[in-house]
Design a protein around this motif. Structure first.
Motif, short mmCIF file in Angstrom:
data_model
loop_
_atom_site.label_atom_id
_atom_site.label_comp_id
_atom_site.label_asym_id
_atom_site.label_seq_id
_atom_site.Cartn_x
_atom_site.Cartn_y
_atom_site.Cartn_z
N UNK A 33 -37.53 14.79 -52.81
CA UNK A 33 -38.85 15.40 -52.95
C UNK A 33 -39.25 16.31 -51.81
N UNK A 34 -38.39 16.47 -50.81
CA UNK A 34 -38.69 17.35 -49.69
C UNK A 34 -38.67 18.82 -50.11
N UNK A 35 -39.53 19.61 -49.51
CA UNK A 35 -39.65 21.01 -49.92
C UNK A 35 -39.50 22.00 -48.76
N UNK A 36 -39.95 21.64 -47.55
CA UNK A 36 -39.98 22.58 -46.43
C UNK A 36 -39.47 21.90 -45.16
N UNK A 37 -38.81 22.69 -44.31
CA UNK A 37 -38.26 22.19 -43.05
C UNK A 37 -38.59 23.13 -41.91
N UNK A 38 -38.90 22.57 -40.75
CA UNK A 38 -38.91 23.32 -39.50
C UNK A 38 -37.68 22.87 -38.72
N UNK A 39 -36.73 23.76 -38.58
CA UNK A 39 -35.44 23.45 -37.97
C UNK A 39 -35.45 23.94 -36.53
N UNK A 40 -35.25 23.01 -35.61
CA UNK A 40 -35.29 23.30 -34.19
C UNK A 40 -33.86 23.49 -33.69
N UNK A 41 -33.65 24.51 -32.84
CA UNK A 41 -32.29 24.72 -32.35
C UNK A 41 -31.76 23.49 -31.62
N UNK A 42 -30.47 23.27 -31.77
CA UNK A 42 -29.81 22.19 -31.05
C UNK A 42 -29.93 22.43 -29.55
N UNK A 43 -29.93 21.37 -28.73
CA UNK A 43 -29.79 21.58 -27.29
C UNK A 43 -28.56 22.46 -27.02
N UNK A 44 -28.73 23.43 -26.14
CA UNK A 44 -27.70 24.46 -25.95
C UNK A 44 -26.34 23.88 -25.59
N UNK A 45 -26.33 22.79 -24.81
CA UNK A 45 -25.05 22.24 -24.38
C UNK A 45 -24.27 21.63 -25.54
N UNK A 46 -24.97 21.26 -26.62
CA UNK A 46 -24.26 20.74 -27.79
C UNK A 46 -23.47 21.83 -28.49
N UNK A 47 -23.84 23.09 -28.24
CA UNK A 47 -23.11 24.22 -28.81
C UNK A 47 -22.18 24.86 -27.78
N UNK A 48 -21.96 24.14 -26.69
CA UNK A 48 -20.99 24.60 -25.71
C UNK A 48 -21.50 25.64 -24.74
N UNK A 49 -22.81 25.87 -24.70
CA UNK A 49 -23.38 26.86 -23.77
C UNK A 49 -23.75 26.14 -22.48
N UNK A 50 -23.05 26.46 -21.40
CA UNK A 50 -23.29 25.81 -20.10
C UNK A 50 -23.52 26.88 -19.02
N UNK A 51 -24.26 27.91 -19.38
CA UNK A 51 -24.44 29.06 -18.50
C UNK A 51 -25.75 28.99 -17.74
N UNK A 52 -25.88 29.81 -16.71
CA UNK A 52 -27.17 30.01 -16.05
C UNK A 52 -27.75 31.38 -16.37
N UNK A 53 -27.11 32.11 -17.29
CA UNK A 53 -27.57 33.43 -17.71
C UNK A 53 -28.33 33.28 -19.03
N UNK A 54 -29.64 33.53 -19.03
CA UNK A 54 -30.40 33.36 -20.27
C UNK A 54 -29.82 34.11 -21.47
N UNK A 75 -33.53 24.56 -50.80
CA UNK A 75 -34.85 23.95 -50.87
C UNK A 75 -35.71 24.57 -51.96
N UNK A 76 -36.61 23.78 -52.57
CA UNK A 76 -37.58 24.36 -53.50
C UNK A 76 -38.63 25.19 -52.77
N UNK A 77 -38.80 24.93 -51.49
CA UNK A 77 -39.68 25.73 -50.65
C UNK A 77 -38.84 26.60 -49.74
N UNK A 78 -38.96 26.42 -48.43
CA UNK A 78 -38.14 27.19 -47.50
C UNK A 78 -38.11 26.48 -46.14
N UNK A 79 -37.26 27.01 -45.27
CA UNK A 79 -37.17 26.52 -43.90
C UNK A 79 -37.57 27.63 -42.94
N UNK A 80 -37.97 27.21 -41.72
CA UNK A 80 -38.29 28.16 -40.65
C UNK A 80 -37.65 27.67 -39.36
N UNK A 81 -37.28 28.58 -38.44
CA UNK A 81 -36.73 28.15 -37.15
C UNK A 81 -37.79 28.03 -36.07
#
Length: 281
Positions: A33-54, A75-81
């Motif tokens: 019955x879920x329709x909408x999601x707010x998807x938050x980016x993964x912590x950067x280190x989980x995607x292998x980013x270990x930099x000090x450069x933004x 989804x019957x609705x939509x997602x947002x980041x």
């Protein structure tokens, strides 16, 4: 959830199609019955980013935006980041990368500046920031608060919500005041992983029955979340994708239909400017 005819929004979760359940989790959410999601980016280190450069954090955001597009198709609705820097990053920068707290602060503020570009371009809905929920030095705590205040400045400029990871608390009025003084209304500050009552920001309530019932009884604005982390190495670490639809059904059975509308229609519109009813197909 068809008999309720209501949008059902999970305000905070993560998806990892590469290593986790990805769209299978989205389909499970929708099936219940879920329709909408707010998807938050993964912590950067989980995607292998270990930099000090933004700039090197940009792929984290691009990946999240791609995931959101794919999730919307399921989804019957939509997602947002929701995009930003996880507050735990400061510890990795200081302890693993040899940054001073001030250097770590500058890096994380730079990451937020890049996230804000996506909000300004309409590719993201809001920002995420916060401060560690564990013990840190006074210098790291101060730097973390500076990062969070910078997020509020950006949110004020862009008129967008800021989701916060912070320590557990029932009173964050000081933090809400920091946002207000930077042009961001307190109600656009959203405390992720909140209990049922919170002074200051809008609570994004973890969808345990006791917390949700407390929020429903309060009559105050709130949203609901699972903080689903989609990590196969940590099964059951937080709530699963079925939880919010199931809790909405439970709230209906308990007679809390007003609270359902508060959490899934009125508060999302007030905080994020999204219309969860008109975006239902």
């Amino acid at each position: 959830m068809e008999e309720l005819q209501t949008p059902v929004l999970d305000n905070h979760l993560h998806l990892d199609p590469e290593r986790g359940r990805g769209m299978e989790a989205v389909e499970e959410f929708a099936r219940l019955g879920g329709t909408h999601l707010l998807i938050v980016n993964q912590p950067s280190w989980k995607l292998g980013v270990e930099s000090t450069d933004p700039e090197e954090f940009r792929p984290v955001f691009e990946t999240t935006i791609e995931i959101v597009g794919e999730a919307t198709d399921h989804l019957p609705g939509r997602a947002w980041p929701i995009l930003g820097a996880h507050p735990g990053l400061i510890s990795r920068l200081v302890e693993d990368r040899g940054c001073s707290p001030a250097e770590a602060r500058d890096c994380m503020q730079g990451i937020l500046d890049i996230a804000a570009e996506y909000v300004q371009e309409g590719q993201a809905l809001g920002l995420k920031s916060g401060r560690p929920h564990y013990d840190v030095s006074e210098a790291v705590w101060g730097a973390s608060n500076d990062v969070m205040k910078h997020a509020f400045e950006l949110g004020g400029e862009l008129d967008c919500a800021v989701q916060l990871h912070t320590e557990a608390s029932k009173d964050l009025t000081e933090v809400a005041d920091w946002a207000e003084s930077r042009g961001l209304p307190a109600y656009k500050v959203v405390k992720h992983y909140a209990g049922g009552r919170l002074a200051g920001p809008t609570p994004s309530v973890m969808s345990n029955k006791d917390r949700i019932e407390t929020a429903a009884k309060s009559g105050e604005p709130f949203v609901m979340e699972t903080d689903f982390i989609d990590d196969p190495e940590r099964p059951g670490a937080v709530l699963g994708p079925k939880t919010v639809p199931r809790r909405v059904r439970w709230l209906h059975e308990q007679g809390y239909d007003d609270a359902i509308r508060t959490a899934h229609v009125e508060t999302p519109e007030r905080v994020y400017g999204i219309d969860t009813e008109s975006t239902l197909s």
